[in-house]
Motif scaffolding. Structure first.
Motif, short mmCIF file in Angstrom:
data_model
loop_
_atom_site.label_atom_id
_atom_site.label_comp_id
_atom_site.label_asym_id
_atom_site.label_seq_id
_atom_site.Cartn_x
_atom_site.Cartn_y
_atom_site.Cartn_z
N HIS A 1 -10.48 3.42 -5.19
CA HIS A 1 -9.02 3.68 -4.40
C HIS A 1 -8.67 4.97 -4.39
O HIS A 1 -9.05 5.84 -5.43
N GLU B 1 0.98 -0.93 0.06
CA GLU B 1 -0.02 0.13 -0.03
C GLU B 1 1.02 1.12 -0.05
O GLU B 1 0.52 2.28 -0.94
N ASP C 1 1.33 3.76 -3.12
CA ASP C 1 0.85 5.31 -3.08
C ASP C 1 2.22 6.35 -3.66
O ASP C 1 1.66 7.18 -4.25
#
Ligand code: HEM
Ligand code: HEM
Length: 185
Positions: free
Chosen positions: A123, A52, A56
């Protein structure tokens, strides 16, 4: 007289303009980092904190590339390309133009499909923890999956064309010992 004045005010340039070189190198760094991070993330299990976090950063780099390509295209259209001191053959120039064109297509396709992959599945679209980009897409799992597939195959095309680009630059520099690299330095 008049032509001499024009020649004095606009000397022939054998290098890309400063702005073109700045954008080329900034985007080179961003895209190589995005490719490496994206590839690494594809080996990490979905949902893990490390994936994650790195994803990002990947998205932030990719969105930066999207902003820069929007700036780069008009700059390229206005400034064009520099003159040659010793022009390569038509075949070499056609090959280079074809590869550059493909790189431009990929520089648009990758951030756009990345945006759709994330946006259409609801998302986040972060930018280095400072803000999130607006998501203009409705929830659409099929669209997200399709964009993800294009992003995946686009990535491998990118690796191949970029490999060709770097090999060509190395060949010009080390074997032909010509002006190609210095046009971008
Ligand atoms: C360390 C890596 C890189 C090196 C050494 C390099 C080198 C060069 C050089 C020397 C040129 C000028 C070619 C000419 O005069 O015809 C060029 C052009 C170009 N490079 Fe790279 N490059 C690198 C990475 C990248 C990356 C990652 C991209 C991303 C897509 C890229 C996209 C382009 C494009 C599109 C052009 C054509 C510029 C134009 O005519 O508008 N390059 N590169
Ligand atoms: C120049 C721009 C970009 C490049 C070169 C790039 C490259 C990559 C690469 C190499 C992968 C791994 C592909 C695979 O093995 O399947 C990947 C995955 C991914 N990228 Fe990008 N990307 C870019 C922009 C973006 C943007 C702007 C976003 C979203 C805002 C994004 C979101 C994603 C996501 C979510 C994945 C993971 C897909 C999955 O594994 O399900 N990318 N990208």
């Amino acid at each position: 007289m008049a032509s001499a004045a024009i020649a004095a005010s606009s000397p022939t340039s054998y290098r890309y303009r400063g702005l073109q070189r700045a954008i080329h190198w900034a985007m080179a760094l961003i895209i190589i980092s995005a490719l490496a991070l994206g590839l690494y993330c594809s080996y990490l299990a979905p949902g893990t904190p490390l994936r994650e976090f790195l994803l990002d950063i990947h998205k932030s780099l990719g969105m930066t590339a999207l902003v820069l390509i929007v700036l780069r295209l008009p700059v390229r259209a206005v400034y064009g390309e520099p003159s040659w001191q010793k022009r390569p053959s038509l075949l070499v120039r056609a090959g280079a133009h074809g590869a550059h064109m493909l790189l431009y297509v990929l520089m648009i396709l990758m951030p756009v499909t990345g945006y759709i992959t994330s946006g259409a599945s609801g998302h986040d679209l972060p930018w280095f923890g400072l803000f999130t980009w607006p998501n203009i897409l409705p929830m659409d799992r099929d669209l997200s999956r399709l964009a993800g597939m294009i992003h995946h195959f686009g990535a491998y095309t990118f690796f191949a064309v970029l490999g060709l680009h770097l090999a060509a630059v190395a060949w010009h520099r080390l074997v032909k010992k010509d002006e190609v690299l210095s046009r971008m330095l």
